[in-house]
Design an enzyme around this catalytic site. Sequence first.
Site, PDB file in Angstrom:
ATOM      1  N   ASN A 114       0.620  -1.164  -0.025  1.00 30.47           N
ATOM      2  CA  ASN A 114       0.158   0.022  -0.017  1.00 30.47           C
ATOM      3  C   ASN A 114       0.909   1.246  -0.169  1.00 30.47           C
ATOM      4  OD1 ASN A 114      -1.888  -1.817   0.298  1.00 30.47           O
ATOM      5  ND2 ASN A 114      -2.800  -1.479   2.171  1.00 30.47           N
ATOM      6  N   HIS A 160     -19.205  35.111 -30.363  1.00 32.32           N
ATOM      7  CA  HIS A 160     -20.347  34.391 -31.009  1.00 32.32           C
ATOM      8  C   HIS A 160     -19.736  33.861 -32.416  1.00 32.32           C
ATOM      9  CE1 HIS A 160     -22.790  36.227 -27.920  1.00 32.32           C
ATOM     10  NE2 HIS A 160     -22.199  37.414 -28.072  1.00 32.32           N
ATOM     11  N   GLU A 294      -8.600  17.339 -35.392  1.00 28.86           N
ATOM     12  CA  GLU A 294     -10.092  16.579 -34.997  1.00 28.86           C
ATOM     13  C   GLU A 294      -9.753  15.519 -34.128  1.00 28.86           C
ATOM     14  OE1 GLU A 294     -12.565  15.844 -38.687  1.00 28.86           O
ATOM     15  OE2 GLU A 294     -10.685  16.688 -39.419  1.00 28.86           O
TER      16      GLU A 294
HETATM   17  N1  ARG Z   1      -1.689  -3.492  -7.327  1.00 29.58           N
HETATM   18  C1  ARG Z   1      -2.250  -2.847  -6.165  1.00 29.58           C
HETATM   19  C2  ARG Z   1      -2.626  -1.361  -6.578  1.00 29.58           C
HETATM   20  O1  ARG Z   1      -2.481  -1.157  -7.811  1.00 29.58           O
HETATM   21  C3  ARG Z   1      -1.137  -2.491  -5.344  1.00 29.58           C
HETATM   22  C4  ARG Z   1      -1.425  -2.470  -3.978  1.00 29.58           C
HETATM   23  C5  ARG Z   1      -2.099  -3.768  -3.415  1.00 29.58           C
HETATM   24  N2  ARG Z   1      -2.318  -3.776  -2.144  1.00 29.58           N
HETATM   25  C6  ARG Z   1      -3.358  -4.379  -1.816  1.00 29.58           C
HETATM   26  N3  ARG Z   1      -3.486  -4.489  -0.391  1.00 29.58           N
HETATM   27  N4  ARG Z   1      -3.711  -5.647  -2.243  1.00 29.58           N
HETATM   28  O2  ARG Z   1      -3.258  -0.704  -5.937  1.00 29.58           O
END
Ligand code: ARG
Length: 463
Positions: A114, A160, A294
Site C-alpha cells: 500500500n 459568437h 480533430e
Molecule cells: N496493485 C495494487 C494497486 O495497484 C497494489 C496494492 C495492493 N495492495 C493490496 N493491499 N492488495 O493498488
Amino acid sequence: MSADTHKLWQRRFAGTSAKEVDVFNSSISFDYVLFEEDIIGSIAHAKMLGKQSIIPEEDAASIVEGLQGILKDLNNNSLAFDPNAEDIHMFIESELTERIGEAGKKLHTGRSRNDQVALDLRLYVKKKITEAKTQLLQFEEVIIAQAEQHVQTIMPGYTHLQIAQPVSFAHHLLAYGQMILRDITRLDEVISHTDVMPLGNGALAGTTYPLDRQYVAEQLGFKEVSANSLDGVSDRDFVIDATYALSMVMMHLSRLSEEIILWSSQEFHFVELDDAFATGSSIMPQKKNPDVAELVRGKTGRVYGNLQTLLAMMKGLPLAYNKDMQEDKEALFDSIRTVDIALSAMIPMIETMKVNSERMREAASKGFINATDCADYLTKKGVPFRDAYGVIGGLVKDCIDNNLTMEDVPLEKYQLLNPLFEEDVYEAIDLKNCMNKRNIEGGPAPDSVKVQLTRLKEEIERK
Ligand code: ARG
C-alpha cells in the site's frame, strides 16, 4: 509453476483462488510501466533498512545489486514481465528472490504494497508531469515563433463566431500562449502536491521498525514525508490533480484545434496545414483534412472521462487502502499518454502551419469590424457613447441595405448623421488604425503585443 502455488498468502488459505479472480485481480498488464519507480523505491528502502540495521548491511547490498540487475534486464528487454504475476510489485520482488535467494525475502520488511504503490505512483507522476511540462514549454516556443511573424497580420476577432473587432494573428495566438502558461503553472503545482514520500506508512498504521523516512525521502528526491499514515496510503489527490491539469491542457489544445479546423476550411482559408499534418480522403480526391486537430479535439473527451473515473472511484472509499484504488492507474496512464501524443503531433503542426495573411485581412474588412471605432470617434468628440452607438447602429443597417462598407459612405452622409464627423473619420475606421490604437496593456496593437511577447518569453525562461 502455476500462479496459485506461488501466492504469497497461500498458507493462510485452504483453497486456491479461481483463475477468473487471478485475471480480474491482476494489474501487471498495465502497472508494468511503474517498474523503474518500483525498483528505485525498493533500492532506497533497502539501503535504509541496511543503514538502520533492520536487516544486515550485506543483505541490503545484495538486494540493491539484485534490483539493479533486474532494472538493467528489463530496460534491455532481456527480462520479460510475467503476465501471471499479480502486479509489478510482486513480480519484481519474486524475481529478486529468485535471483539472490534469502536476502530477497527481507526487502519487504517494514513496508506494505500500500505504501509501495503510493510511492511508485508519486515518483511516476513527478516524472511524467515534468515531461509534459517540457513539451508545453516547447509548445510555447512554437507559439511565440509563429506570433513573432504575425504582429502586423490583421485578422478578425470574433465573439459568437461573428466578426467583432480587429486583432492580429499574433495577438490571437498569444491568447493560447497564456493558456499554456497557466497549464505549465498548474503542472508545477501538481508536482509540488505529489512531492510527498509515503514509505513508512506501512499497510495503514505505520510500522514498528525504526525506519528513517527522511533518509528515504532524500534519496528519492522528495521534499517531505507524508504526515499521516492512513492518509499516506489512501491519498490519490495527486493523481486527480494530475488528471485535472491534463484535462485543462487538452481543453486548451482542443479549443485551438477547433479553430484550426475552421481556419483550414475553404470558407475561412486562414491557414494551410503542412502536408505532413493533414490527411486525404479515400474517395474525394480534393480533400485535405485536419485529422490531427480533430483527433486532439476528440481525444479530449477521454481525458475528461479519466478525470470523472477517478473522482467517482474515490468518492465512497473508507480509509484506508481499498482495491478500488488499483483503478487509478489506467485512467492516469491514459491521460498522460494522450496528452503526450496530442502535444507531439500538435507542436510541429503549429510550427509548420502556413498563415494566409491576405485572406485574414480580407475577412477582417467585412462585417463592419470597425463599427465600434466609428462610435468611439464620435464619443471622443463629446457624444455620449450610447448615443454614438445608436447613430452607428443605424448607419450599419443602412450600409447593409445598400451593400456598402463603412469606408464607402461619403463624408456628407456621415455629417448628416452628426455634424461632428470630419474627413479624419476614414482614418479612424481604417483597419490598421483600429488595431494599432488598441495599444492598451494586453491589447492587440503591435506595441502591446510586443510587450506580451517579451513578458511571455521571460515567464518561460523562469519555468
Ligand atoms: N496493485 C495494487 C494497486 O495497484 C497494489 C496494492 C495492493 N495492495 C493490496 N493491499 N492488495 O493498488
